[in-house]
Design a protein around this motif. Sequence first.
Motif, PDB file in Angstrom:
ATOM      1  N   LEU A 149      -5.637  -1.999  12.234  1.00  0.00           N
ATOM      2  CA  LEU A 149      -6.856  -2.811  12.637  1.00  0.00           C
ATOM      3  C   LEU A 149      -7.175  -2.157  14.264  1.00  0.00           C
ATOM      4  O   LEU A 149      -8.316  -2.801  14.547  1.00  0.00           O
ATOM      5  CB  LEU A 149      -6.334  -4.111  13.035  1.00  0.00           C
ATOM      6  N   TRP A 168     -10.771 -10.264   9.516  1.00  0.00           N
ATOM      7  CA  TRP A 168      -9.548  -9.632   8.680  1.00  0.00           C
ATOM      8  C   TRP A 168      -9.065 -10.505   7.871  1.00  0.00           C
ATOM      9  O   TRP A 168      -8.674 -10.166   6.861  1.00  0.00           O
ATOM     10  CB  TRP A 168      -8.567  -9.167   9.438  1.00  0.00           C
ATOM     11  N   ARG A 170     -11.006  -1.383  14.637  1.00  0.00           N
ATOM     12  CA  ARG A 170     -12.228  -2.404  14.442  1.00  0.00           C
ATOM     13  C   ARG A 170     -12.497  -2.700  15.852  1.00  0.00           C
ATOM     14  O   ARG A 170     -13.399  -3.454  16.117  1.00  0.00           O
ATOM     15  CB  ARG A 170     -11.349  -3.552  13.792  1.00  0.00           C
ATOM     16  N   GLY A 195      -3.261 -13.352   8.082  1.00  0.00           N
ATOM     17  CA  GLY A 195      -3.552 -12.070   7.489  1.00  0.00           C
ATOM     18  C   GLY A 195      -2.223 -11.681   6.903  1.00  0.00           C
ATOM     19  O   GLY A 195      -2.416 -10.979   5.760  1.00  0.00           O
ATOM     20  N   ARG A 234       1.030   0.213   6.659  1.00  0.00           N
ATOM     21  CA  ARG A 234      -0.489  -0.470   6.343  1.00  0.00           C
ATOM     22  C   ARG A 234      -0.593  -1.711   5.462  1.00  0.00           C
ATOM     23  O   ARG A 234      -1.383  -2.613   5.792  1.00  0.00           O
ATOM     24  CB  ARG A 234      -1.439   0.423   5.855  1.00  0.00           C
ATOM     25  N   GLU A 238     -11.426 -11.611   5.157  1.00  0.00           N
ATOM     26  CA  GLU A 238     -11.688 -10.542   4.034  1.00  0.00           C
ATOM     27  C   GLU A 238     -10.408 -10.777   3.213  1.00  0.00           C
ATOM     28  O   GLU A 238     -10.630 -10.090   1.819  1.00  0.00           O
ATOM     29  CB  GLU A 238     -11.609  -9.119   4.943  1.00  0.00           C
ATOM     30  N   MET A 262     -11.998 -10.274  15.401  1.00  0.00           N
ATOM     31  CA  MET A 262     -11.515  -9.331  14.767  1.00  0.00           C
ATOM     32  C   MET A 262     -10.288  -9.764  13.723  1.00  0.00           C
ATOM     33  O   MET A 262     -10.625  -9.426  12.412  1.00  0.00           O
ATOM     34  CB  MET A 262     -10.925  -8.148  15.469  1.00  0.00           C
ATOM     35  N   LEU A 263      -9.443 -10.670  14.188  1.00  0.00           N
ATOM     36  CA  LEU A 263      -8.429 -11.233  13.377  1.00  0.00           C
ATOM     37  C   LEU A 263      -9.236 -12.153  12.378  1.00  0.00           C
ATOM     38  O   LEU A 263      -8.605 -12.254  10.963  1.00  0.00           O
ATOM     39  CB  LEU A 263      -7.284 -11.814  14.023  1.00  0.00           C
ATOM     40  N   ARG A 281      -1.325  -2.068  11.032  1.00  0.00           N
ATOM     41  CA  ARG A 281      -1.934  -2.652  10.149  1.00  0.00           C
ATOM     42  C   ARG A 281      -3.484  -2.135   9.835  1.00  0.00           C
ATOM     43  O   ARG A 281      -4.252  -2.649   9.004  1.00  0.00           O
ATOM     44  CB  ARG A 281      -2.186  -4.163  10.044  1.00  0.00           C
TER      45      ARG A 281
END
Length: 494
Positions: free
Chosen positions: A65, A113, A68, A25, A417, A116, A109-110, A63
């Motif tokens: 996150l 991310w 989430r 990421g 961010r 994406e 989650m990671l 970041r």
Amino acid sequence: MNSEEVVATEVLIAGAGPVGLMLAGELRLAGVEVIVLERLDEPTGESRGLGFTARTLEVFDQRGLLSRFGDIQVTDLGHFGGLPVDFSVLGTPHAGGAKAVPQSDTEAMLEAWAGELGAGIRRGHSVVGLEEDADGVTVEAENASGRMRFRAKYLVGADGGRSFVRKAAGFDFPGTASTQEMFLGDVKGADIQTRMIGETLPGGMVMAGPLGDGVFRIIVCERGTEPKKRDAPPSWDEVSSAWERLTGQDISGGTPLWLSAFGNAARLATEYRRGRVLLAGDAAHIHLPAGGQGMNTGVQDAVNLGWKLAAVTKGTAPDTLLDTYHDERHAVGVRLLMNTQAQGLLFLSGDEVQPLRDVMKELITFDVVSKHLAGMVSGLAIDYGSGPGEHPLVGLRMPDVELVGAEGKTRTSTLLRSGRGVLLDLGEGLAAQGWADRVDVVVAFPHELGPDNALEGIGALLIRPDGHVAWAAPGPVALPQALERWFGPAIPEN
């Protein structure tokens, strides 16, 4: 390597655990092409880690996150070697960190991310060979269809304590072998009483904590048993029998959701970088999982490495910037092994260590001792160093401070961010035109000033993408010098 197909990318990562995914990421935030190779077809669903330290919470917050995860429970309660420590002495919103967040949720989650952002995540691909040359690394991977090759400028081994990358690239991994074996698992349907970490029994140590829905997380360590070389998890009979010998309680009627075994080995790679191959997370350091520091330290390895590797890969910074990854994170690894080994002595040893436990209990009642231990375990005390005459904040992580600028209120964490550097101008009228492609200039002021405000007396700050302070004014180092050191040469004006 005889496979004809070669898949090209800029960076290859071996391992799609939290460390590899966080790094993916970070690289994608900087616009670097990345492929992650993971040997498992699907995530295991196992969750050895159950939360984050305060510094990892800050990293995720930087970041954007944290949202989430939904509603995260933050606790002031922590321990050092099983001895209670009040983490509220750190004075941060994240205190002792988050609790009850399964590692499987963090990985999911990671992975979402990183995906994406455009990271290529290839499951079912085991790295089985690598060759490095002056221009890059060629990796051979095996999947269900056979073998294929990948080519990249750099390769990062985030493939765990038994790292193939570390071994194949010839990294030294000295340290001490396991002298004790512990069992870890989640069990349902057994009448288990809660037992806090650090509860020692005549024959060893056990821990049990409720996870909800009748599930208990248990740890069992029976002293005097030789660690076994295992290719598979321990059997439930093995674990429940050890539990009964130590506690007198029969839990064999329960159902294990998953089980694993681990030891107290402590090893640290002598270098985190060899040419175009780098290590992160458990591939670089293994230790007793005291305080859940393993995953957290690995995630922070990734955040330290990501922006540096991106800058070097894109050619905006010299190759020597990658040497600072080893310099900064290897020192963190040294202290990580030191504190986890010390904790192991406290909660895994027998009565012979009780005098030491008693002395530590007395010392922990002093705030200065609690703050030192909490800072060490939480990661908030990590200091990458400052030069003579520089502000004490240089090298430390930037505390989250509320700011007011032309566009209203914001926070220092929010400024990070995008994963870029930030020049925070607090009234100096500074600029960084030659670095506009890498550094954002933000003119803002603290919402409130006072003796406890981290920005008191500072005219400007240069904050690295990982949230650590690189430069502060006033000071002996000129801003262009600091910008070039951490972000490479300026782009000449046309």
